[in-house]
Design an enzyme around this catalytic site. Structure first.
Site, PDB file in Angstrom:
ATOM      1  N   ALA A 151      39.763  36.872  41.135  1.00  0.00           N
ATOM      2  CA  ALA A 151      39.506  37.592  42.395  1.00  0.00           C
ATOM      3  C   ALA A 151      40.380  37.025  43.527  1.00  0.00           C
ATOM      4  O   ALA A 151      41.581  36.856  43.346  1.00  0.00           O
ATOM      5  CB  ALA A 151      38.025  37.571  42.744  1.00  0.00           C
ATOM      6  N   ASP A 222      38.172  41.073  29.114  1.00  0.00           N
ATOM      7  CA  ASP A 222      38.530  40.763  30.505  1.00  0.00           C
ATOM      8  C   ASP A 222      39.150  39.365  30.597  1.00  0.00           C
ATOM      9  O   ASP A 222      40.160  39.165  31.275  1.00  0.00           O
ATOM     10  CB  ASP A 222      37.287  40.884  31.402  1.00  0.00           C
ATOM     11  N   LYS A 226      43.141  38.175  31.422  1.00  0.00           N
ATOM     12  CA  LYS A 226      43.524  37.179  32.429  1.00  0.00           C
ATOM     13  C   LYS A 226      44.396  36.085  31.811  1.00  0.00           C
ATOM     14  O   LYS A 226      45.381  35.646  32.413  1.00  0.00           O
ATOM     15  CB  LYS A 226      42.276  36.590  33.074  1.00  0.00           C
TER      16      LYS A 226
HETATM   17  P1  NHO Z   1      34.969  51.117  40.427  1.00  0.00           P
HETATM   18  O1  NHO Z   1      33.869  50.792  41.377  1.00  0.00           O
HETATM   19  O2  NHO Z   1      34.677  51.814  39.163  1.00  0.00           O
HETATM   20  O3  NHO Z   1      36.054  51.978  41.262  1.00  0.00           O
HETATM   21  C1  NHO Z   1      37.155  52.579  40.660  1.00  0.00           C
HETATM   22  C2  NHO Z   1      37.728  53.610  41.653  1.00  0.00           C
HETATM   23  O4  NHO Z   1      38.930  54.145  41.098  1.00  0.00           O
HETATM   24  C3  NHO Z   1      36.813  54.812  41.916  1.00  0.00           C
HETATM   25  O5  NHO Z   1      36.930  55.202  43.274  1.00  0.00           O
HETATM   26  C4  NHO Z   1      37.419  55.907  41.005  1.00  0.00           C
HETATM   27  O6  NHO Z   1      37.150  57.222  41.481  1.00  0.00           O
HETATM   28  C5  NHO Z   1      38.878  55.578  41.131  1.00  0.00           C
HETATM   29  N1  NHO Z   1      39.725  56.061  40.037  1.00  0.00           N
HETATM   30  C6  NHO Z   1      39.613  55.807  38.714  1.00  0.00           C
HETATM   31  N2  NHO Z   1      40.603  56.422  38.025  1.00  0.00           N
HETATM   32  C7  NHO Z   1      41.371  57.060  38.952  1.00  0.00           C
HETATM   33  C8  NHO Z   1      42.539  57.865  38.878  1.00  0.00           C
HETATM   34  N3  NHO Z   1      43.136  58.137  37.719  1.00  0.00           N
HETATM   35  N4  NHO Z   1      43.052  58.368  40.044  1.00  0.00           N
HETATM   36  C9  NHO Z   1      42.462  58.099  41.242  1.00  0.00           C
HETATM   37  N5  NHO Z   1      41.349  57.331  41.371  1.00  0.00           N
HETATM   38  C10 NHO Z   1      40.817  56.836  40.237  1.00  0.00           C
HETATM   39  O7  NHO Z   1      35.786  49.784  40.023  1.00  0.00           O
HETATM   40  P2  NHO Z   1      35.922  48.416  40.878  1.00  0.00           P
HETATM   41  O8  NHO Z   1      34.864  47.479  40.529  1.00  0.00           O
HETATM   42  O9  NHO Z   1      36.120  48.779  42.311  1.00  0.00           O
HETATM   43  O10 NHO Z   1      37.277  47.830  40.288  1.00  0.00           O
HETATM   44  C11 NHO Z   1      38.509  48.318  40.733  1.00  0.00           C
HETATM   45  C12 NHO Z   1      39.638  47.521  40.079  1.00  0.00           C
HETATM   46  O11 NHO Z   1      39.521  46.154  40.504  1.00  0.00           O
HETATM   47  C13 NHO Z   1      39.595  47.510  38.548  1.00  0.00           C
HETATM   48  O12 NHO Z   1      40.914  47.565  38.047  1.00  0.00           O
HETATM   49  C14 NHO Z   1      38.987  46.159  38.232  1.00  0.00           C
HETATM   50  O13 NHO Z   1      39.389  45.632  36.984  1.00  0.00           O
HETATM   51  C15 NHO Z   1      39.589  45.338  39.361  1.00  0.00           C
HETATM   52  N6  NHO Z   1      38.904  44.101  39.611  1.00  0.00           N
HETATM   53  C16 NHO Z   1      37.587  44.103  39.963  1.00  0.00           C
HETATM   54  C17 NHO Z   1      36.922  42.891  40.085  1.00  0.00           C
HETATM   55  C18 NHO Z   1      35.470  42.899  40.511  1.00  0.00           C
HETATM   56  O14 NHO Z   1      34.869  41.851  40.776  1.00  0.00           O
HETATM   57  N7  NHO Z   1      34.827  44.069  40.615  1.00  0.00           N
HETATM   58  C19 NHO Z   1      37.681  41.710  39.831  1.00  0.00           C
HETATM   59  C20 NHO Z   1      39.038  41.769  39.555  1.00  0.00           C
HETATM   60  C21 NHO Z   1      39.628  42.980  39.443  1.00  0.00           C
HETATM   61  O15 NHO Z   1      37.912  39.368  40.087  1.00  0.00           O
HETATM   62  C22 NHO Z   1      37.079  40.384  39.645  1.00  0.00           C
HETATM   63  C23 NHO Z   1      36.866  40.271  38.154  1.00  0.00           C
HETATM   64  O16 NHO Z   1      37.722  39.803  37.426  1.00  0.00           O
HETATM   65  C24 NHO Z   1      35.646  40.878  37.690  1.00  0.00           C
HETATM   66  C25 NHO Z   1      35.402  40.627  36.187  1.00  0.00           C
HETATM   67  N8  NHO Z   1      34.552  41.687  35.681  1.00  0.00           N
HETATM   68  C26 NHO Z   1      34.696  39.300  36.031  1.00  0.00           C
HETATM   69  O17 NHO Z   1      35.310  38.239  36.241  1.00  0.00           O
HETATM   70  O18 NHO Z   1      33.471  39.325  35.681  1.00  0.00           O
END
Ligand code: NHO
Length: 363
Positions: A151, A222, A226
């Site tokens: 993150a 995941d 990383k």
């Molecule tokens: P959501 O809440 O599902 O939101 C996805 C958004 O993308 C929605 O608005 C959807 O409509 C849109 N979307 C999807 N496909 C689309 C397309 N083709 N065109 C246009 N829009 C599209 O997902 P998040 O949670 O907001 O995550 C978003 C990104 O951040 C993902 O790639 C996820 O891997 C990344 N991310 C999230 C986190 C986290 O904490 N939520 C982290 C890192 C990266 O550091 C965190 C982490 O590693 C979490 C991990 N699960 C862990 O360590 O436990």
């Protein structure tokens, strides 16, 4: 000199994307040196943009997009639209879309910089990894992805500093998943009973720690993604996240569950299996945790459950904290350790916003 003008496109307004938008609003009000204007915002089935690139108000962007009734154009159309913008463009990809990730080379080649927490591109095929960086070079564009590991923690930037200043990384190890950290800290705490495995999984999803489908966390992918990213930055040409051993915590019976929700509903039937791992470790005075490591000398990467002494820094983690130890020539026998919250919208969006600022000053 007049402030620099930059156009910004935001794709994805979910857990991370919506927080990013509010941080962008804060930056716009508090940073005078660069003027950026939002010219494109989209989610999966809606988009807002104007043919003349006129500015979209950041504070009302999501609401206006939801009301717009426009569906997002195809990716090549988005690339063409942005390539013809009046100023340099930064695209912020807050989706977990593979299709968008795979098209980064098209954006970059046309001079459009990319900032993203999406891990799919950097942990896809090694060919895609090479294409991304050569496209950036030929297009004069930049690509930043701090939040793809840990993150908002400075993991990618630290890794790049080792490499670009001539240090030699020998080993990287730690807890790389906020979800796994939370799950094991809740289900196998140092003191007390601990909660049921399946209850912890549901809670982790509610707290916004998990990937959009929690199975992407529980299958170890995941963490594998990383490690693939870090290993490549350290110089290992890792072919893909499934080219090394990864222990999945998904019961085989549930691998084919139709959806994430279906999976969560059936998970309680398998709680006793995780309970067995926990008791086995406890019998010898240890706790079980889910870790990953890269050994540069042997080129070995592995991901899975291991047992730790209760005094080990890995055993004493709290909440959804990550801990990552970098062993390098310079740091000798005492690794550089970075520890902190590794998942959740706020801290993930911070990594994205911080990258945006870094790109803004370089354009
Ligand atoms: P959501 O809440 O599902 O939101 C996805 C958004 O993308 C929605 O608005 C959807 O409509 C849109 N979307 C999807 N496909 C689309 C397309 N083709 N065109 C246009 N829009 C599209 O997902 P998040 O949670 O907001 O995550 C978003 C990104 O951040 C993902 O790639 C996820 O891997 C990344 N991310 C999230 C986190 C986290 O904490 N939520 C982290 C890192 C990266 O550091 C965190 C982490 O590693 C979490 C991990 N699960 C862990 O360590 O436990």
């Amino acid at each position: 000199a007049p402030p620099k003008q930059v156009n910004i496109a935001v794709i994805g307004t979910g857990g991370v994307g919506s927080v990013f938008i509010s941080q962008l609003s804060w930056i716009a009000k508090n940073t005078a040196s660069t003027h950026f204007s939002l010219c494109y915002i989209a989610m999966i089935d809606k988009a807002l943009y104007h043919e003349d690139y006129s500015e979209i108000d950041i504070d009302t962007a999501v609401e206006a997009m939801e009301k717009s009734g426009k569906t997002p154009p195809s990716i090549p159309t988005i690339v063409d639209y942005l390539a013809a913008a009046p100023h340099k463009v930064i695209t912020v990809d807050n989706t977990s879309s593979r299709a968008i990730a795979e098209s980064y080379p098209e954006f970059l080649r046309k001079g459009i910089s990319i900032v993203t927490p999406n891990k799919k591109a950097f942990s896809g095929s090694y060919q895609l990894w090479q294409d991304i960086f050569s496209a950036a070079e030929s297009g004069g564009s930049l690509v930043y992805h701090e939040s793809s590991v840990g993150a908002g923690m400075p993991i990618i930037s630290t890794m790049k500093d080792f490499v670009h200043t001539g240090d030699e990384v020998t080993k990287i190890e730690g807890v790389f998943s906020g979800t796994m950290s939370y799950l094991f800290n809740a289900f196998a705490p140092l003191n007390g009973e601990g909660s049921k495995w399946s209850d912890s999984v549901k809670k982790a999803k509610e707290l916004g720690f998990t990937e959009p489908d929690p199975r992407d966390d529980l299958n170890g992918l995941d963490v594998a993604r990383k490690l693939t990213i870090l290993g490549r930055l350290a110089g290992l040409p890792i072919e893909s996240p499934d080219s090394f051993p990864v222990q999945s915590l998904i019961p085989t019976e549930l691998e084919s569950a139709k959806s994430g929700d279906d999976f969560l509903q059936k998970l309680p039937e398998f709680d006793s299996r995780m309970e067995e791992h926990k008791t086995a470790a406890m019998k010898v005075g240890k706790v079980v945790r889910y870790v990953g490591s890269i050994d540069m000398a042997s080129k070995q990467v592995k991901v899975g459950m291991e047992w730790f002494d209760p005094t080990d820094p890995i055993a004493t983690l709290k909440g959804s904290d990550n801990i990552i130890s970098f062993h390098t020539k310079r740091y000798g026998s005492m690794p550089l350790i970075i520890r902190g919250q590794g998942a959740g919208g706020d801290v993930t969006a911070m990594g994205v916003s911080g990258d945006l600022l870094k790109v803004l000053v370089q354009l």
